[in-house]
Design a protein around this motif. Structure first.
Motif, short mmCIF file in Angstrom:
data_model
loop_
_atom_site.label_atom_id
_atom_site.label_comp_id
_atom_site.label_asym_id
_atom_site.label_seq_id
_atom_site.Cartn_x
_atom_site.Cartn_y
_atom_site.Cartn_z
N VAL A 142 6.25 -1.59 -11.12
CA VAL A 142 7.71 -2.12 -12.34
C VAL A 142 8.10 -1.29 -12.07
CG1 VAL A 142 6.55 -4.62 -11.98
CG2 VAL A 142 6.58 -3.02 -14.17
N ASN A 143 7.10 0.50 -12.44
CA ASN A 143 7.56 1.25 -13.61
C ASN A 143 7.08 2.43 -12.71
OD1 ASN A 143 5.67 1.02 -14.88
ND2 ASN A 143 6.69 0.10 -16.60
N GLN A 144 7.19 3.59 -13.35
CA GLN A 144 6.28 4.92 -12.78
C GLN A 144 5.00 4.89 -13.54
OE1 GLN A 144 7.74 7.38 -11.11
NE2 GLN A 144 5.05 7.77 -10.19
N GLU A 145 4.30 4.59 -14.97
CA GLU A 145 3.46 3.46 -15.33
C GLU A 145 2.62 3.10 -14.40
OE1 GLU A 145 0.67 2.19 -18.71
OE2 GLU A 145 3.11 2.60 -18.79
N GLU A 146 2.77 2.37 -13.84
CA GLU A 146 1.97 1.59 -12.95
C GLU A 146 1.95 1.90 -11.94
OE1 GLU A 146 4.05 -2.51 -13.14
OE2 GLU A 146 3.11 -3.36 -14.52
N ALA A 147 3.09 2.73 -11.02
CA ALA A 147 3.83 3.38 -9.89
C ALA A 147 1.87 4.44 -9.80
CB ALA A 147 4.39 4.04 -9.37
N ASP A 148 1.41 5.68 -11.28
CA ASP A 148 0.85 6.13 -11.14
C ASP A 148 -0.48 5.01 -11.13
OD1 ASP A 148 2.13 8.16 -11.02
OD2 ASP A 148 2.53 8.65 -12.75
N ARG A 149 -0.94 4.81 -11.77
CA ARG A 149 -2.21 4.25 -12.07
C ARG A 149 -2.33 3.07 -10.34
NH1 ARG A 149 -1.01 -0.98 -15.80
NH2 ARG A 149 -0.89 -1.67 -13.97
N ASP A 150 -1.79 2.49 -10.11
CA ASP A 150 -1.62 1.15 -8.99
C ASP A 150 -1.39 1.98 -6.80
OD1 ASP A 150 -3.16 -0.05 -10.77
OD2 ASP A 150 -0.69 -1.51 -11.00
N ILE A 151 -0.39 2.63 -7.33
CA ILE A 151 -0.47 3.09 -5.66
C ILE A 151 -1.77 3.79 -5.17
CG2 ILE A 151 0.81 4.71 -4.07
CD1 ILE A 151 3.73 3.56 -5.72
N PRO A 152 -2.19 4.15 -5.85
CA PRO A 152 -3.72 4.80 -5.42
C PRO A 152 -4.93 3.96 -5.26
CG PRO A 152 -2.61 6.31 -6.75
CD PRO A 152 -1.87 5.36 -6.13
N LYS A 153 -4.47 3.23 -5.53
CA LYS A 153 -5.55 1.95 -5.67
C LYS A 153 -4.95 0.63 -4.32
CE LYS A 153 -6.44 0.87 -10.40
NZ LYS A 153 -6.07 0.31 -11.47
N LEU A 154 -3.72 0.95 -4.18
CA LEU A 154 -3.31 0.04 -2.80
C LEU A 154 -3.41 0.80 -1.72
CD1 LEU A 154 -1.42 -1.76 -1.39
CD2 LEU A 154 0.41 -0.68 -2.44
N LEU A 155 -3.54 2.24 -1.61
CA LEU A 155 -3.87 3.54 -0.11
C LEU A 155 -5.34 3.13 -0.09
CD1 LEU A 155 -1.28 6.09 -1.12
CD2 LEU A 155 -0.33 4.04 0.88
N ALA A 156 -5.92 2.39 -1.27
CA ALA A 156 -7.22 2.90 -0.86
C ALA A 156 -8.10 1.68 -0.44
CB ALA A 156 -8.40 3.83 -2.09
N VAL A 157 -6.94 0.53 -0.41
CA VAL A 157 -7.31 -0.85 -0.04
C VAL A 157 -7.67 -0.53 1.76
CG1 VAL A 157 -6.88 -2.68 0.88
CG2 VAL A 157 -6.35 -1.74 -1.11
N GLU A 158 -9.36 -0.91 1.89
CA GLU A 158 -9.43 -0.96 3.15
C GLU A 158 -9.77 -2.51 4.33
OE1 GLU A 158 -13.43 0.98 3.66
OE2 GLU A 158 -12.66 3.43 2.76
N GLY A 159 -9.44 -2.46 5.64
CA GLY A 159 -10.10 -3.44 5.91
C GLY A 159 -8.60 -4.45 5.86
N VAL A 160 -7.33 -4.25 6.14
CA VAL A 160 -6.13 -4.93 5.97
C VAL A 160 -5.63 -4.11 7.26
CG1 VAL A 160 -6.31 -5.54 4.02
CG2 VAL A 160 -4.86 -4.02 4.44
N ALA A 161 -4.34 -4.67 7.80
CA ALA A 161 -3.45 -4.39 8.38
C ALA A 161 -2.38 -2.72 7.93
CB ALA A 161 -2.90 -5.68 9.36
N LYS A 162 -1.35 -3.56 6.77
CA LYS A 162 -0.96 -3.32 6.32
C LYS A 162 -0.68 -2.98 5.22
CE LYS A 162 2.54 -3.64 10.13
NZ LYS A 162 4.17 -3.58 10.46
N ARG A 163 0.05 -2.35 4.42
CA ARG A 163 0.17 -2.04 2.88
C ARG A 163 1.73 -1.94 2.62
NH1 ARG A 163 -3.76 0.70 5.28
NH2 ARG A 163 -5.90 0.50 4.22
N PHE A 164 1.29 -2.51 0.94
CA PHE A 164 3.09 -2.47 0.74
C PHE A 164 3.08 -2.84 -0.53
CE2 PHE A 164 2.52 -6.89 1.31
CZ PHE A 164 3.35 -7.84 0.01
N VAL A 165 5.10 -2.24 -1.12
CA VAL A 165 4.50 -2.20 -2.47
C VAL A 165 5.72 -3.30 -2.81
CG1 VAL A 165 5.83 -1.08 -4.75
CG2 VAL A 165 4.48 0.46 -2.96
N SER A 166 5.96 -4.17 -4.01
CA SER A 166 7.20 -5.22 -4.36
C SER A 166 7.75 -4.29 -5.53
CB SER A 166 6.95 -6.47 -4.47
OG SER A 166 7.92 -6.79 -5.06
N TYR A 167 8.78 -3.75 -5.66
CA TYR A 167 9.63 -3.32 -6.74
C TYR A 167 10.18 -4.22 -7.30
CZ TYR A 167 12.31 0.51 -9.59
OH TYR A 167 12.53 1.17 -10.72
N GLU A 168 10.00 -5.25 -8.12
CA GLU A 168 10.20 -6.18 -8.81
C GLU A 168 9.88 -6.83 -9.87
OE1 GLU A 168 12.88 -9.91 -7.38
OE2 GLU A 168 11.07 -9.55 -6.26
#
Length: 181
Positions: A142-168
């Motif tokens: 929802v904002n830059q603070e969450e992006a900085d905290r959570d996008i690295p965690k999302l990119l680190a997820v293994e065992g899935v076909a795709k990763r995406f972000v919902s900006y809402e």
């Protein structure tokens, strides 16, 4: 729980259970909590710490199996948004419910499952392991603070076909360029 949905980026919604707990500013005006309060499924509400989540019916759990059979016949893509009235990675959900969900996902390989969470940090400990070629994992940002905290965690997820972000809801600007690979 809808065979057809008005959500543009998916074909159906499936709710394995109902209920959640607010974890950040993106939860302040949660439509799912409002629906839960209005409907009072099984005579109660299912939102908040210590409130029991409500598992949906066996008939509801059978729907993805039927969707999968149809997709195996017609070859069409049928994306399933999972847990529009909950969060798959909610700490208050019983472990065996999540295990049942991942078993259902494995039994429906013709369906791309979109798992969107506000708790991307829980995925590493709650994902059952292994490769899920039909799972797309997403993080709500929802904002830059969450992006900085959570996008690295999302990119680190293994065992899935795709990763995406919902900006809402978009509660503040985000510099998306810093996450380009």
């Amino acid at each position: 729980m809808a065979e057809v949905t008005g959500i543009a980026w998916t074909d159906s919604t499936f709710n394995p259970w109902i209920g959640c707990t607010k974890v950040g500013p993106g939860c302040d005006h949660c439509y799912a909590e409002a629906l839960d309060k209005r409907h009072r499924w099984k005579g109660d509400t299912h939102w908040g710490v210590g409130k029991p989540r409500m598992r949906t019916s066996p008939g509801n759990w059978a729907k993805p199996l039927a969707w999968n059979r149809a997709r195996l016949k017609d070859g069409k893509t049928h994306r399933v948004f999972c847990a529009s009235l909950a969060d798959v990675f909610d700490n208050e959900v019983p472990h065996d419910w999540r295990a049942d969900l991942f078993e259902l996902i494995q039994e429906t390989p013709a369906l791309p499952w979109l798992l969107l969470t506000k708790r991307i940090g829980n995925v590493a400990k709650m994902h059952p392991g292994g490769l899920y070629e039909n799972v797309w994992i997403g993080a709500t940002i929802v904002n830059q603070e969450e992006a900085d905290r959570d996008i690295p965690k999302l990119l680190a997820v293994e065992g899935v076909a795709k990763r995406f972000v919902s900006y809402e809801p978009a509660l503040g600007p985000v510099n998306w360029l810093k996450y380009r690979g």
